[in-house]
Write a protein that holds these residues in place. Sequence first.
Motif, PDB file in Angstrom:
ATOM      1  N   UNK A  28       2.078   4.315  10.734  1.00 53.09           N
ATOM      2  CA  UNK A  28       0.894   3.463  10.821  1.00 53.09           C
ATOM      3  C   UNK A  28      -0.367   4.257  10.463  1.00 53.09           C
ATOM      4  N   UNK A  29      -1.297   3.617   9.751  1.00 49.79           N
ATOM      5  CA  UNK A  29      -2.555   4.282   9.406  1.00 49.79           C
ATOM      6  C   UNK A  29      -3.368   4.633  10.646  1.00 49.79           C
ATOM      7  N   UNK A  30      -4.065   5.753  10.572  1.00 45.02           N
ATOM      8  CA  UNK A  30      -4.925   6.194  11.671  1.00 45.02           C
ATOM      9  C   UNK A  30      -6.308   6.519  11.122  1.00 45.02           C
ATOM     10  N   UNK A  67       1.923   1.493  -6.134  1.00 46.26           N
ATOM     11  CA  UNK A  67       2.220   0.284  -5.351  1.00 46.26           C
ATOM     12  C   UNK A  67       2.279  -0.997  -6.182  1.00 46.26           C
ATOM     13  N   UNK A  68       1.320  -1.251  -7.086  1.00 47.77           N
ATOM     14  CA  UNK A  68       1.378  -2.486  -7.869  1.00 47.77           C
ATOM     15  C   UNK A  68       2.659  -2.605  -8.696  1.00 47.77           C
ATOM     16  N   UNK A  69       3.128  -1.489  -9.227  1.00 45.06           N
ATOM     17  CA  UNK A  69       4.363  -1.494 -10.021  1.00 45.06           C
ATOM     18  C   UNK A  69       5.542  -1.919  -9.153  1.00 45.06           C
ATOM     19  N   UNK A  70       5.633  -1.353  -7.958  1.00 46.30           N
ATOM     20  CA  UNK A  70       6.734  -1.707  -7.061  1.00 46.30           C
ATOM     21  C   UNK A  70       6.624  -3.157  -6.574  1.00 46.30           C
ATOM     22  N   UNK A  71       5.420  -3.612  -6.331  1.00 46.51           N
ATOM     23  CA  UNK A  71       5.245  -4.995  -5.866  1.00 46.51           C
ATOM     24  C   UNK A  71       5.694  -5.992  -6.922  1.00 46.51           C
ATOM     25  N   UNK A  72       5.428  -5.676  -8.176  1.00 44.00           N
ATOM     26  CA  UNK A  72       5.903  -6.554  -9.258  1.00 44.00           C
ATOM     27  C   UNK A  72       7.431  -6.526  -9.340  1.00 44.00           C
ATOM     28  N   UNK A  73       8.010  -5.344  -9.191  1.00 39.90           N
ATOM     29  CA  UNK A  73       9.460  -5.211  -9.292  1.00 39.90           C
ATOM     30  C   UNK A  73      10.175  -5.891  -8.131  1.00 39.90           C
ATOM     31  N   UNK A  74       9.671  -5.695  -6.908  1.00 47.12           N
ATOM     32  CA  UNK A  74      10.331  -6.202  -5.713  1.00 47.12           C
ATOM     33  C   UNK A  74       9.937  -7.635  -5.368  1.00 47.12           C
ATOM     34  N   UNK A  78       3.667  -4.832  -0.472  1.00 43.80           N
ATOM     35  CA  UNK A  78       4.097  -3.672   0.295  1.00 43.80           C
ATOM     36  C   UNK A  78       3.184  -3.431   1.498  1.00 43.80           C
ATOM     37  N   UNK A  79       3.757  -2.968   2.612  1.00 43.86           N
ATOM     38  CA  UNK A  79       2.918  -2.572   3.748  1.00 43.86           C
ATOM     39  C   UNK A  79       2.251  -1.233   3.451  1.00 43.86           C
ATOM     40  N   UNK A  80       1.287  -0.859   4.266  1.00 43.05           N
ATOM     41  CA  UNK A  80       0.700   0.468   4.141  1.00 43.05           C
ATOM     42  C   UNK A  80       1.762   1.509   4.503  1.00 43.05           C
ATOM     43  N   UNK A  81       1.656   2.689   3.889  1.00 40.77           N
ATOM     44  CA  UNK A  81       2.661   3.747   4.070  1.00 40.77           C
ATOM     45  C   UNK A  81       4.057   3.204   3.770  1.00 40.77           C
ATOM     46  N   UNK A  82       4.161   2.474   2.683  1.00 40.18           N
ATOM     47  CA  UNK A  82       5.393   1.745   2.346  1.00 40.18           C
ATOM     48  C   UNK A  82       6.592   2.656   2.142  1.00 40.18           C
TER      49      UNK A  82
END
Length: 212
Positions: A28-30, A67-74, A78-82
Motif C-alpha cells: 500500500x502507498x504511504x 502501467x498503460x501497456x499492461x492495462x490495455x493487455x489485461x 491496475x491497482x497502485x503497486x500492481x
Amino acid sequence: MRVKILSIGLPKKEVFLGKELTTGICKKPVDGPRLLTRQGFEGDGVGDLKYHGGSDKAVCVYSIDHYPWWERLLGITLPQAAFGENLSVEGMREEDVCIGDIYRIGTTEVQVSQPRQPCKTLAARYGREDFVKQVVDSGRTGFYFKVINEGRVQAGDEITLVQRDPRGVSITYANQIYHHDRKNREGIEKVLSVPALSASWQKSFQELQDKA
C-alpha cells in the motif's frame, strides 16, 4: 527520473484463485519519508524469503510508465503497486538501467543488483496462469536495488544517477540472456563480469556458463 509512489506492506493472508497464501505482494502507498535500511524499508516484508528480500533485493522497483501497456493487455485498471513493487518510478525503463548503476534517492544511495523475476504469486494475483511468461516476454520485469547508504525516501523524490556501471549490462540485456539466449557464452560472461550482480543471479549465470 522520480519516485511516483512508495509502497510497503508486511506479509498477510491473501486469497488468489480460491487458494490462500501468505504474501507481501499487496503493498500500500504511504506518505512521508520512510527509513530505508540495507534489508529494505522499515515496515515492509516478504512472504517467501527463499526468493524475495535480503540485502541484494532490498527494494523492488517498477516503472509506472508500463502501467498503460499492461492495462490495455489485461483489460483492467491496475491497482497502485500492481507488481508488488516498493518504488513505482517514472523515467526508468529496463533498457536504460544497468546492473551496477548507482543512484541517489532522498538521503540514500542504492545500486541496481538484478532484474526482478516474476513469480507464481504475481500470476495468481491477476488470475492469469500465463502472466509470468507474459512479463518475461515483454521485458517489462522491473529490477532490484541493494542499499549502499541507508537513509530516508519518500514519494516525489528525484532519482539521480551517481555512477553508471562501465560494463553497460542493462536489465533488458540480462533478461534477454537469461530467459531467451541461454547458450550465449559471451553474453553470460558479460553479465557475470558485473561485480554488483546479486549472489542469486551470479549462481544462476554460473550454472548457465557450465552448461553453455
